[in-house]
Design a protein around this motif. Structure first.
Motif, PDB file in Angstrom:
ATOM      1  N   GLN A 153       0.849  -1.209   0.000  1.00 10.54           N
ATOM      2  CA  GLN A 153       0.000   0.000   0.000  1.00 10.54           C
ATOM      3  C   GLN A 153       0.877   1.249   0.000  1.00 10.54           C
ATOM      4  O   GLN A 153       0.554   2.237  -0.658  1.00 10.54           O
ATOM      5  N   TYR A 156       3.368   0.675  -3.691  1.00 10.90           N
ATOM      6  CA  TYR A 156       2.630   0.729  -4.957  1.00 10.90           C
ATOM      7  C   TYR A 156       1.213   0.233  -4.684  1.00 10.90           C
ATOM      8  O   TYR A 156       0.963  -0.974  -4.659  1.00 10.90           O
ATOM      9  N   ALA A 158      -1.480  -0.206  -6.201  1.00 14.46           N
ATOM     10  CA  ALA A 158      -2.172  -1.113  -7.124  1.00 14.46           C
ATOM     11  C   ALA A 158      -1.890  -2.581  -6.807  1.00 14.46           C
ATOM     12  O   ALA A 158      -2.669  -3.464  -7.170  1.00 14.46           O
ATOM     13  N   ALA A 164      -3.832  -9.061  -6.955  1.00 19.40           N
ATOM     14  CA  ALA A 164      -3.200  -8.159  -7.917  1.00 19.40           C
ATOM     15  C   ALA A 164      -1.715  -8.491  -8.095  1.00 19.40           C
ATOM     16  O   ALA A 164      -1.135  -8.200  -9.141  1.00 19.40           O
TER      17      ALA A 164
END
Length: 195
Positions: A153, A156, A158, A164
């Motif tokens: 978090q 990055y 994403a 992910a």
């Protein structure tokens, strides 16, 4: 029966598939649990257990064929008869696979072409860049697998969810597999070079 097992071992060695399977098993399989670690928990048994079972069955079959091949009567030359010590015999089923065929490896033309295409030239030295990038892929795979969501978090966002991070982890795994296959092809090309 032992001669048939030895012929089977020789055929697998000539095809080069046995050494490829062993290279993938020892070079790629240790990293597969890292990618599986990122999958949703309900899919883990469906992915891991059949693969683990297949490896166990393949290892048992390889040992069994090797053990049967070790029990074949060996044809000794007259020179061997003059020696006090008999020639060494493989101690277990796995050691039988390390004995190369007496006439050397003779892979099919397609496999020889693949090895020649992928593998490094025998006189060429190891490329430091390839090794560095493979080690970086291994490190990134460990980082993707074990760094928590809170770390991602901050780094990055994403990639904060484990799902992910699965696709980049599979990409790292694919690169490791490609590196292992190239190393295998380079080794086989060196073995085939004198022929």
């Amino acid at each position: 029966m032992g001669n048939l097992a030895r012929k089977l071992i020789d055929a697998i060695q000539h095809s080069l598939l046995g050494s490829l399977f062993l290279a993938i098993l020892t070079g790629v399989m240790p990293f597969v649990p890292l990618a599986i670690h990122l999958t949703p928990h309900e899919t883990v048994p469906w992915i891991g257990l059949p693969l683990f079972g297949l490896i166990i069955v393949a290892a048992f079959m390889a040992w069994l064929v090797g053990a049967v091949a070790n029990r074949r009567p060996r044809r000794l030359s007259p020179l061997h008869a003059l020696q006090l010590d008999p020639p060494p015999q493989a101690a277990n089923g796995f050691e039988a696979w390390s004995e190369l065929p007496t006439e050397g490896l003779r892979p099919p033309p397609l496999m020889r072409g693949i090895v020649t295409l992928i593998g490094m030239h025998p006189e060429q030295e190891e490329r430091g860049l390839e090794v560095t990038v493979a080690l970086a892929a291994m490190g990134l795979l460990f980082l993707l697998s074990f760094a928590g969501s809170d770390v991602w978090q901050r780094l990055y966002p994403a990639l904060a969810k484990p799902s992910a991070r699965l696709l980049p982890a599979l990409g790292c795994l694919a690169f490791i597999a490609a590196s292992v296959v190239r190393g295998w092809a380079s080794t086989q090309r060196k073995l085939l070079a004198p022929q």
